[in-house]
Design a protein around this motif. Structure first.
Motif, PDB file in Angstrom:
ATOM      1  N   LYS A  55       0.823  -1.211   0.000  1.00  0.00           N
ATOM      2  CA  LYS A  55       0.000   0.000   0.000  1.00  0.00           C
ATOM      3  C   LYS A  55       0.855   1.259   0.000  1.00  0.00           C
ATOM      4  N   HIS A  56       2.067   1.130   0.558  1.00  0.00           N
ATOM      5  CA  HIS A  56       2.887   2.323   0.772  1.00  0.00           C
ATOM      6  C   HIS A  56       4.131   2.415  -0.110  1.00  0.00           C
ATOM      7  N   HIS A  57       4.683   1.274  -0.546  1.00  0.00           N
ATOM      8  CA  HIS A  57       5.991   1.292  -1.192  1.00  0.00           C
ATOM      9  C   HIS A  57       6.100   0.274  -2.309  1.00  0.00           C
ATOM     10  N   ARG A  58       7.171   0.422  -3.124  1.00  0.00           N
ATOM     11  CA  ARG A  58       7.492  -0.518  -4.180  1.00  0.00           C
ATOM     12  C   ARG A  58       8.985  -0.826  -4.122  1.00  0.00           C
ATOM     13  N   TRP A  59       9.329  -2.112  -4.250  1.00  0.00           N
ATOM     14  CA  TRP A  59      10.728  -2.534  -4.223  1.00  0.00           C
ATOM     15  C   TRP A  59      11.066  -3.385  -5.447  1.00  0.00           C
ATOM     16  N   LYS A  60      12.374  -3.417  -5.753  1.00  0.00           N
ATOM     17  CA  LYS A  60      12.938  -4.421  -6.655  1.00  0.00           C
ATOM     18  C   LYS A  60      14.003  -5.193  -5.877  1.00  0.00           C
ATOM     19  N   LEU A  61      13.912  -6.523  -5.899  1.00  0.00           N
ATOM     20  CA  LEU A  61      14.848  -7.385  -5.191  1.00  0.00           C
ATOM     21  C   LEU A  61      15.510  -8.303  -6.197  1.00  0.00           C
ATOM     22  N   LEU A  62      16.840  -8.214  -6.316  1.00  0.00           N
ATOM     23  CA  LEU A  62      17.599  -9.058  -7.237  1.00  0.00           C
ATOM     24  C   LEU A  62      18.019 -10.336  -6.517  1.00  0.00           C
ATOM     25  N   LEU A  63      17.521 -11.485  -7.012  1.00  0.00           N
ATOM     26  CA  LEU A  63      17.752 -12.778  -6.390  1.00  0.00           C
ATOM     27  C   LEU A  63      18.657 -13.638  -7.267  1.00  0.00           C
ATOM     28  N   ARG A  64      19.514 -14.400  -6.640  1.00  0.00           N
ATOM     29  CA  ARG A  64      20.290 -15.412  -7.357  1.00  0.00           C
ATOM     30  C   ARG A  64      21.028 -16.267  -6.330  1.00  0.00           C
ATOM     31  N   GLY A  65      21.338 -17.496  -6.700  1.00  0.00           N
ATOM     32  CA  GLY A  65      22.187 -18.345  -5.877  1.00  0.00           C
ATOM     33  C   GLY A  65      21.684 -18.578  -4.467  1.00  0.00           C
ATOM     34  N   GLY A  66      20.367 -18.613  -4.272  1.00  0.00           N
ATOM     35  CA  GLY A  66      19.825 -18.859  -2.948  1.00  0.00           C
ATOM     36  C   GLY A  66      19.794 -17.650  -2.034  1.00  0.00           C
ATOM     37  N   GLY A  67      20.015 -16.461  -2.578  1.00  0.00           N
ATOM     38  CA  GLY A  67      20.032 -15.279  -1.714  1.00  0.00           C
ATOM     39  C   GLY A  67      19.704 -13.995  -2.440  1.00  0.00           C
ATOM     40  N   LEU A  68      19.930 -12.893  -1.737  1.00  0.00           N
ATOM     41  CA  LEU A  68      19.662 -11.554  -2.257  1.00  0.00           C
ATOM     42  C   LEU A  68      20.972 -10.878  -2.645  1.00  0.00           C
ATOM     43  N   VAL A  69      20.959 -10.213  -3.800  1.00  0.00           N
ATOM     44  CA  VAL A  69      22.119  -9.454  -4.258  1.00  0.00           C
ATOM     45  C   VAL A  69      21.899  -7.963  -4.029  1.00  0.00           C
ATOM     46  N   LEU A  70      20.732  -7.480  -4.408  1.00  0.00           N
ATOM     47  CA  LEU A  70      20.392  -6.066  -4.249  1.00  0.00           C
ATOM     48  C   LEU A  70      18.949  -5.937  -3.780  1.00  0.00           C
ATOM     49  N   ALA A  71      18.692  -4.906  -3.020  1.00  0.00           N
ATOM     50  CA  ALA A  71      17.329  -4.550  -2.637  1.00  0.00           C
ATOM     51  C   ALA A  71      17.207  -3.038  -2.745  1.00  0.00           C
ATOM     52  N   GLU A  72      16.246  -2.579  -3.514  1.00  0.00           N
ATOM     53  CA  GLU A  72      16.100  -1.137  -3.677  1.00  0.00           C
ATOM     54  C   GLU A  72      14.632  -0.742  -3.602  1.00  0.00           C
ATOM     55  N   GLU A  73      14.387   0.321  -2.863  1.00  0.00           N
ATOM     56  CA  GLU A  73      13.049   0.886  -2.789  1.00  0.00           C
ATOM     57  C   GLU A  73      12.931   1.987  -3.824  1.00  0.00           C
ATOM     58  N   GLU A  74      11.854   1.966  -4.572  1.00  0.00           N
ATOM     59  CA  GLU A  74      11.667   2.957  -5.622  1.00  0.00           C
ATOM     60  C   GLU A  74      11.709   4.373  -5.058  1.00  0.00           C
TER      61      GLU A  74
END
Length: 408
Positions: A55-74
């Motif tokens: 309701k409040h925010h939008r994110w992009k999460l880059l996933l690979r190899g069983g984990g997170l590489v990047l997380a960014e809030e728009e």
């Protein structure tokens, strides 16, 4: 299509509503946090981006190899990264902009990749802080919609943080945050209410800086970076101050998705009259964005906004507004530089632009005219508000009239 088969880690968190398959661009709506996390565990076996909306925010999460590489809030990713790097002793005199319109690429990917080559150890620390901060915010949200975009062609040497490690690290902190009385989210902004009592609490040495970040423009997460302390410690202090009515913790504003993004991702659909003009606002103050957006929406306009000047040109190209209001003083890119960036786009060369600032000087007026823009002075006090609204309404009647307006 990605099949979600086999047993999942931490299967006690998995709902029977988790989809069996997720195709490129398939949307899952109104999911719980447990469903989102379960889907992330499965999708992290592959390389791709999960775009998440609340309701409040939008994110992009880059996933690979069983984990997170990047997380960014728009709208916040570059300012957040710059703050984190500054706290590690790395300063950037200029942050270049990238054409980054692919849904399966985080906006900050080129920037982080370049910095990582020169400062790998510091970048690892910064990315871990940013990822944990974004995950904390996600864990304190409610319903989620998300869509998966594979990116098997993406070759990256950025570190991968295992999801199991991240979830364990964030679980205890979330429980502590849920005990707060006034503070509910790291993205809330703080407004100073009682300066005298704040001075008595924080002392003369810390008062100027503390007063500067409690003007209703700085998030709790950014305040923590300013004081170079853990975000929980900052939130704890602010919660105590809020209980004593020394500061006010502002509720999170609802995010209004613009029509272009809503149509593309099918996640949210704003209830607006699609026949009325579109207005876009660029300002680094979430409070001012919320106030102006509410005012224009009540008048009948379609409104979208961003507090990330670096991403503004891309958003404007997608949204196709009739008029854009631009703040002058923004941390990552000032209003005049943003105007140059906008005017370089052929389809935006004749777009109506309005510079909005509290600095109503002859210099700013002249520079606005020189840049082929209109100029609008922000109200300095509540007594100036009626005049500001009248000037804003007259300007809109001239440049982007509503269907109900009578033109003379």
């Amino acid at each position: 299509m990605i099949a979600m088969t086999g047993s999942l880690p931490n299967s006690d968190f998995v709902s029977t509503n988790v989809p069996n398959t997720l195709a490129d661009g398939q949307v899952v709506r109104n999911a719980t946090l447990h469903i989102l996390l379960a889907a992330m565990r499965v999708m992290s076996r592959f390389t791709g981006v999960i775009q998440v909306e609340t309701k409040h925010h939008r994110w992009k999460l880059l996933l690979r190899g069983g984990g997170l590489v990047l997380a960014e809030e728009e709208g916040q990713v570059i300012p957040t990264l710059v703050r984190k790097y500054n706290n590690k002793g790395i300063n950037f005199s200029r942050i270049p902009a990238w054409e980054q319109r692919q849904s399966n690429r985080p906006y900050c990917y080129p920037f982080v990749s370049n910095v990582y080559k020169k400062y790998p150890d510091i970048t690892k620390e910064v990315l871990k802080e940013v990822i944990l901060e974004n995950l904390l915010a996600l864990h304190l949200e409610d319903k989620f919609s998300f869509v998966w975009y594979p990116a098997s062609d993406l070759q990256t040497n950025l570190p991968v943080l295992p999801l199991s490690m991240l979830e364990n690290a964030i679980a205890n902190e979330v429980k502590q945050w849920q005990k707060f009385e006034c503070v509910k989210h790291p993205y809330q902004v703080v407004q100073l209410v009682d300066a005298a009592n704040l001075l008595a609490r924080v002392g003369n040495d810390n008062f100027p800086l503390f007063a500067k970040v409690t003007t209703g423009q700085d998030r709790i997460s950014a305040i923590a970076d300013t004081f170079k302390q853990p975000i929980y410690r900052t939130a704890l202090l602010l919660d105590k101050l809020a209980q004593k009515d020394i500061v006010s913790i502002v509720e999170l504003p609802d995010r209004r998705a613009d029509n272009a993004l809503a149509d593309r991702y099918l996640l949210t659909t704003p209830t607006v009259n699609k026949n009325e003009p579109k207005v876009f606002i660029v300002d680094d103050s979430p409070v001012l964005l919320q106030q102006m957006q509410r005012l224009l929406t009540n008048w009948g306009y379609q409104v979208s906004s961003t507090d990330d000047a670096e991403a503004a040109t891309e958003r404007i190209l997608e949204y196709k507004p009739s008029i854009v209001f631009i703040d002058i003083n923004m941390p990552s890119l000032n209003g005049f530089d943003l105007i140059k960036q906008i005017r370089r786009q052929r389809e935006l060369a004749s777009l109506a632009l309005v510079l909005v600032t509290a600095e109503n000087s002859m210099t700013n007026n002249f520079r606005a005219r020189w840049a082929n823009c209109r100029f609008l002075a922000k109200p300095r006090s509540s007594s100036d508000t009626p005049k500001f609204r009248d000037e804003l309404r007259n300007l809109l009647r001239e440049t982007a009239p509503l269907s109900t307006d009578t033109l003379v």
